[in-house]
Design a protein around this motif. Structure first.
Motif, PDB file in Angstrom:
ATOM      1  N   ASN A 311       3.218   3.287  -3.319  1.00 18.19           N
ATOM      2  CA  ASN A 311       1.948   2.570  -3.372  1.00 18.19           C
ATOM      3  C   ASN A 311       0.935   3.225  -2.449  1.00 18.19           C
ATOM      4  O   ASN A 311       1.266   3.600  -1.315  1.00 18.19           O
ATOM      5  CB  ASN A 311       2.123   1.109  -2.940  1.00 18.19           C
ATOM      6  CG  ASN A 311       2.949   0.305  -3.913  1.00 18.19           C
ATOM      7  OD1 ASN A 311       2.474  -0.095  -4.962  1.00 18.19           O
ATOM      8  ND2 ASN A 311       4.215   0.066  -3.570  1.00 18.19           N
ATOM      9  N   ILE A 313      -2.265   1.821  -0.894  1.00 16.36           N
ATOM     10  CA  ILE A 313      -2.996   0.563  -0.740  1.00 16.36           C
ATOM     11  C   ILE A 313      -4.449   0.877  -0.374  1.00 16.36           C
ATOM     12  O   ILE A 313      -4.718   1.660   0.538  1.00 16.36           O
ATOM     13  CB  ILE A 313      -2.333  -0.313   0.331  1.00 16.36           C
ATOM     14  CG1 ILE A 313      -0.896  -0.656  -0.087  1.00 16.36           C
ATOM     15  CG2 ILE A 313      -3.134  -1.587   0.561  1.00 16.36           C
ATOM     16  CD1 ILE A 313      -0.076  -1.284   1.007  1.00 16.36           C
ATOM     17  N   SER A 335      -6.780  -3.623  -2.924  1.00 14.97           N
ATOM     18  CA  SER A 335      -5.692  -3.679  -3.893  1.00 14.97           C
ATOM     19  C   SER A 335      -5.232  -5.112  -4.138  1.00 14.97           C
ATOM     20  O   SER A 335      -5.399  -5.999  -3.295  1.00 14.97           O
ATOM     21  CB  SER A 335      -4.510  -2.854  -3.388  1.00 14.97           C
ATOM     22  OG  SER A 335      -4.831  -1.484  -3.321  1.00 14.97           O
ATOM     23  N   GLY A 338       1.292  -6.943  -3.866  1.00 14.93           N
ATOM     24  CA  GLY A 338       2.395  -6.273  -4.542  1.00 14.93           C
ATOM     25  C   GLY A 338       3.731  -6.616  -3.939  1.00 14.93           C
ATOM     26  O   GLY A 338       3.837  -7.347  -2.947  1.00 14.93           O
ATOM     27  N   HIS A 340       5.813  -5.534  -1.833  1.00 11.41           N
ATOM     28  CA  HIS A 340       6.015  -4.717  -0.637  1.00 11.41           C
ATOM     29  C   HIS A 340       5.688  -5.577   0.573  1.00 11.41           C
ATOM     30  O   HIS A 340       5.306  -6.748   0.435  1.00 11.41           O
ATOM     31  CB  HIS A 340       5.147  -3.457  -0.673  1.00 11.41           C
ATOM     32  CG  HIS A 340       3.692  -3.703  -0.954  1.00 11.41           C
ATOM     33  ND1 HIS A 340       2.871  -4.415  -0.099  1.00 11.41           N
ATOM     34  CD2 HIS A 340       2.909  -3.349  -2.007  1.00 11.41           C
ATOM     35  CE1 HIS A 340       1.655  -4.478  -0.594  1.00 11.41           C
ATOM     36  NE2 HIS A 340       1.642  -3.852  -1.758  1.00 11.41           N
ATOM     37  N   PRO A 711       0.177   7.209  -8.102  1.00  7.63           N
ATOM     38  CA  PRO A 711      -0.188   6.172  -7.129  1.00  7.63           C
ATOM     39  C   PRO A 711      -1.695   5.987  -6.981  1.00  7.63           C
ATOM     40  O   PRO A 711      -2.161   4.866  -6.768  1.00  7.63           O
ATOM     41  CB  PRO A 711       0.443   6.679  -5.823  1.00  7.63           C
ATOM     42  CG  PRO A 711       1.583   7.532  -6.257  1.00  7.63           C
ATOM     43  CD  PRO A 711       1.105   8.210  -7.506  1.00  7.63           C
ATOM     44  N   GLU A 714      -2.940   4.074 -10.070  1.00  7.63           N
ATOM     45  CA  GLU A 714      -2.547   2.666  -9.960  1.00  7.63           C
ATOM     46  C   GLU A 714      -3.397   1.955  -8.916  1.00  7.63           C
ATOM     47  O   GLU A 714      -3.765   0.787  -9.086  1.00  7.63           O
ATOM     48  CB  GLU A 714      -1.070   2.567  -9.605  1.00  7.63           C
ATOM     49  CG  GLU A 714      -0.564   1.163  -9.325  1.00  7.63           C
ATOM     50  CD  GLU A 714      -0.777   0.201 -10.485  1.00  7.63           C
ATOM     51  OE1 GLU A 714      -0.870  -1.017 -10.229  1.00  7.63           O
ATOM     52  OE2 GLU A 714      -0.868   0.654 -11.645  1.00  7.63           O
ATOM     53  N   MET A 715      -3.742   2.658  -7.823  1.00 10.32           N
ATOM     54  CA  MET A 715      -4.597   2.059  -6.795  1.00 10.32           C
ATOM     55  C   MET A 715      -5.957   1.670  -7.386  1.00 10.32           C
ATOM     56  O   MET A 715      -6.435   0.546  -7.198  1.00 10.32           O
ATOM     57  CB  MET A 715      -4.796   3.036  -5.635  1.00 10.32           C
ATOM     58  CG  MET A 715      -5.717   2.517  -4.539  1.00 10.32           C
ATOM     59  SD  MET A 715      -6.169   3.792  -3.341  1.00 10.32           S
ATOM     60  CE  MET A 715      -7.381   4.726  -4.277  1.00 10.32           C
ATOM     61  N   SER A 718      -5.714  -1.185  -9.859  1.00  5.22           N
ATOM     62  CA  SER A 718      -5.592  -2.456  -9.156  1.00  5.22           C
ATOM     63  C   SER A 718      -6.944  -2.917  -8.619  1.00  5.22           C
ATOM     64  O   SER A 718      -7.351  -4.069  -8.810  1.00  5.22           O
ATOM     65  CB  SER A 718      -4.586  -2.305  -8.007  1.00  5.22           C
ATOM     66  OG  SER A 718      -4.510  -3.467  -7.224  1.00  5.22           O
TER      67      SER A 718
END
Length: 741
Positions: A311, A313, A335, A338, A340, A711, A714-715, A718
């Motif tokens: 991840n 963030i 973000s 999640g 985590h 990553p 995805e960041m 999000s």
């Protein structure tokens, strides 16, 4: 601990009449404050105006009670962390949870007090079990009490007068171990809150200023450092008991009505001072900043598929300062929460906001909850700062939330700089680190631990007019302290310090450089039946923690860990050689002098390692960022740094463009060669750079092509799932309305 006479004679609190009930006070405080813009609707400081000396004497009594509680309680009973570090605070709060007076230390954590009080009110605690003078409540849960993470443990003692809760004596400290599956006080790998450790909502754990017997057993059964945590529990309660007794004495002297009204005036007065400071020291406008935190856990475990991910963030903050002196920190674009350990809850985020405010704007006032009423935030539901679910893990919220503090703090220092306040303007960064874990002694005794030394003593970032200083600053407290090595060595027997010192060159460079950061080297000696360690810090060396430079200065480098296993250290010791810094350890291995079966350099979170005798664990952290272009640094300052080994001479030409010559044991500046070198570096910059418009067009093509590593994509997916930030992102890159990640 026995009850004091003052507390023995105070009556227990039955459910009082409506105006004296805690529920009424909490909601009336909210209503009047929102309606009038003044705390509790206090528009006139009548107590202060009627008798200023009496008012100041009243506050002095309360403030001194909190200070005395801190200075005494730490030596009644405490873990090494509780006694040595600045990670604690004692406070007096109103019945509604707003702080009136605080000791030195973790003052921003007072922002969490109202969260716990309101939670108890809304859940019917006032009727069941009821609040009685000298009751003891403990909490460490972010969702229900506002704790930034479960390692921050709060103690609350209600002060009851004639059946009415009139105040709370409060204490908080960072405990040594929280009982999560991963040992330590900041578990790095957690899938959800059920892996956070010993998390408890506000819970009555004692009465008459004495804990119930079962409470100690909970610490022993649910945490690995039970005895240390019990010592800290006694420390917090001892100080809270001192404050509670002092409050009864103050009420006897001043009267309960004066106590309640004057307490509100203290808070309103400090609110006004903070507002005035914002108006006098800041520039209205919006300050936009971003920060990042790597959570690199892909492939480390195969049990929880949903948590098998890397991840990145994203922390996005738009700080708006208006003409009335109010601050709003809008976190939309950060973000989503999640699976985590780095999520947070709104109460803890409020604490993070207050850290910056307390350090930048609260110098000339009584520090109270007044500042809390000058700052608001937008924390969208579903985000990492407001998950909208109780199951989100927050065991190491600080690992990313410190960037929230850093960004909020930098917004304030930038505003001060633009108003001409040079002394207050510096590059705020705080890449702290820590070693944590557990073990079993040779006799079979299990234990858990956390070593805070690279947290409590960081370097200042560079100021706008001078270099930062090393090991003199702690972003979360006024009390900078790395603790004594001997204290941590008896807490963690196998960790023997070979070195704890500054790492030359480890700083953010610039016209003025940040303070040099700290490094430690631990030698594993007599590891017992088992010894394990992991790290728990706020930053990683994969990338900068905060995406900004100060006027062209370099950001602070992140933290890192080196682990050398199966070494020949005893043979080196016979030769009089030991590594004392992170870089020395790495260099000795590279030179072949220190032989190691395995050397790992962790630029992200070092997971649990089982360590044996003669293994080495080294960390580097706690530096600051630079200010201004490094090519503008005074060449003679570069020479001084080289001669004092603050910054190695090898850095001089590459970073600063300063050519040094070494003669008679000293570095001196070659002025002619330096001018030529700097001219060459500037020419190289021009050759390698491009106009901003060209960079924007090239990067926009990458965005349109979604040319990101997993990553990063995805960041942004999000962050852009929030509507306002999606519009912001599309607007910046001039993207079509149907563009989506």
């Amino acid at each position: 601990m026995s009850a004091t006479p003052a507390l023995e004679t105070a009556p227990a609190a039955a459910v009082p009449d409506v105006e004296k009930s805690l529920r009424h006070k909490v909601y009336e405080r909210e209503r009047l404050t929102a309606q009038t813009g003044h705390y509790w609707g206090v528009e006139t400081l009548s107590c202060k105006q009627a008798d200023p000396m009496k008012f100041e004497r009243f506050y002095s009594r309360l403030q001194s009670a909190c200070m005395a509680a801190r200075e005494v309680a730490r030596f009644v009973a405490a873990s090494p962390g509780g006694r040595e570090m600045g990670e604690a605070v004692w406070a007096l709060a109103t019945a509604e949870g707003d702080s009136i007076a605080l000791s030195e230390g973790f003052v921003a954590h007072s922002a969490a007090f109202p969260v716990a009080i309101k939670f108890m009110v809304d859940r019917g605690y006032e009727e069941n079990p009821g609040f009685h003078d000298g009751d003891v409540y403990v909490a460490d849960d972010g969702y229900s009490c506002g704790a930034p993470h479960p390692g921050d443990t709060y103690t609350y003692v209600p002060v009851v007068h004639d059946g009415e809760v009139v105040a709370w004596a409060c204490a908080i400290n960072h405990i040594m171990e929280v009982g999560a599956p991963q040992a330590g006080s900041w578990a790095m790998f957690c899938v959800d809150t059920y892996m956070d450790g010993f998390v408890c909502p506000p819970t009555r754990t004692g009465e008459n200023l004495r804990q119930y017997a079962w409470w100690d057993e909970m610490w022993k059964r649910r945490t690995r450092a039970g005895m240390m945590n019990i010592l800290d529990d006694k420390m917090r309660l001892a100080g809270a008991a001192m404050i509670a007794r002092s409050v009864h004495e103050v009420i006897d002297e001043f009267g309960v009505e004066y106590f309640k009204l004057a307490s509100r005036e203290v808070i309103e007065e400090s609110r006004r001072v903070v507002i005035d400071n914002i108006r006098n020291w800041m520039i209205p406008g919006t300050y936009e900043q971003v920060g990042f935190r790597v959570a690199k856990f892909k492939g480390l475990q195969k049990i929880w598929e949903r948590a098998d991910a890397d991840n990145l963030i994203h922390m996005h903050m738009s700080t708006t300062i208006d003409e009335r002196g109010r601050i709003c920190n809008d976190m939309e674009g950060s973000s989503r929460w999640g699976y985590h350990a780095f999520n947070a809850f709104p109460g803890g985020v409020k604490v993070a906001f207050m850290l910056g405010l307390s350090g930048a704007l609260a110098y000339n006032t009584k520090f109270s909850s007044g500042g809390n009423y000058a700052v608001t935030g937008n924390l969208p539901v579903g985000s990492i700062y407001n998950p909208g679910t109780q199951i989100a893990s927050h065991s190491n919220a600080w690992a990313q939330m410190l960037q929230v503090t850093t960004m909020a703090y930098n917004a304030l220092t930038r505003g001060q700089f633009m108003r001409g306040y040079m002394e207050e303007s510096y590059a705020v960064s705080a890449p702290w680190d820590s070693v944590q874990g557990d073990g079993v002694l040779a006799d079979g005794t299990p234990y858990g631990y956390t070593n805070f030394e690279l947290l409590g003593a960081c370097a200042h970032g560079a100021f706008s007019y001078r270099d930062g200083q090393p090991a003199v600053w702690f972003i979360a407290s006024q009390l900078c302290n790395m603790g004594n090595s001997e204290e941590f060595e008896y807490l963690i027997p196998p960790l023997f310090h070979l070195g704890r010192k500054l790492q030359p060159g480890y700083c953010g460079h610039g016209k003025y450089r940040g303070g040099i950061g700290l490094t430690t080297v631990h030698w594993i000696v007599e590891s017992g039946q088992r010894f394990g360690a992991s790290r728990a810090g706020s930053a990683c060396s994969f990338m900068t923690e905060v995406g900004q430079g100060m006027m062209g200065g370099y950001p602070s480098p992140g933290a890192a860990v080196a682990v050398a296993q199966g070494t020949n250290l005893p043979a080196l010791i016979e030769q009089g050689i030991t590594p004392t810094t992170f870089q020395e350890l790495v260099d000795l291995v590279a030179d072949g002098k220190l032989k190691a079966d395995r050397l790992e350099i962790w630029k992200s979170d070092a997971p649990d390692h089982t360590l044996k005798d003669n293994d080495l664990w080294s960390q580097i952290a706690g530096t600051g960022g630079g200010w201004g272009d490094p090519l503008e640094r005074d060449p003679h300052a570069v020479a001084v740094d080289a001669n004092t080994n603050r910054v190695p001479a090898g850095f001089s030409e590459r970073i600063y463009g300063v050519v040094l010559t070494f003669t008679d044991g000293q570095y001196t500046v070659d002025e002619t060669a330096t001018r030529a070198k700097r001219a060459a570096l500037l020419a190289q910059r021009r050759e390698e750079s491009c106009p901003t418009a060209t960079w924007w067009r090239r990067t926009r093509e990458r965005v349109l092509a979604r040319d990101f590593i997993g990553p990063v994509q995805e960041m942004y997916r999000s962050s852009t799932s929030f509507d306002n930030y999606k519009r912001h992102y599309r607007g910046f890159w001039h993207l079509p309305e149907d563009f989506d990640l």
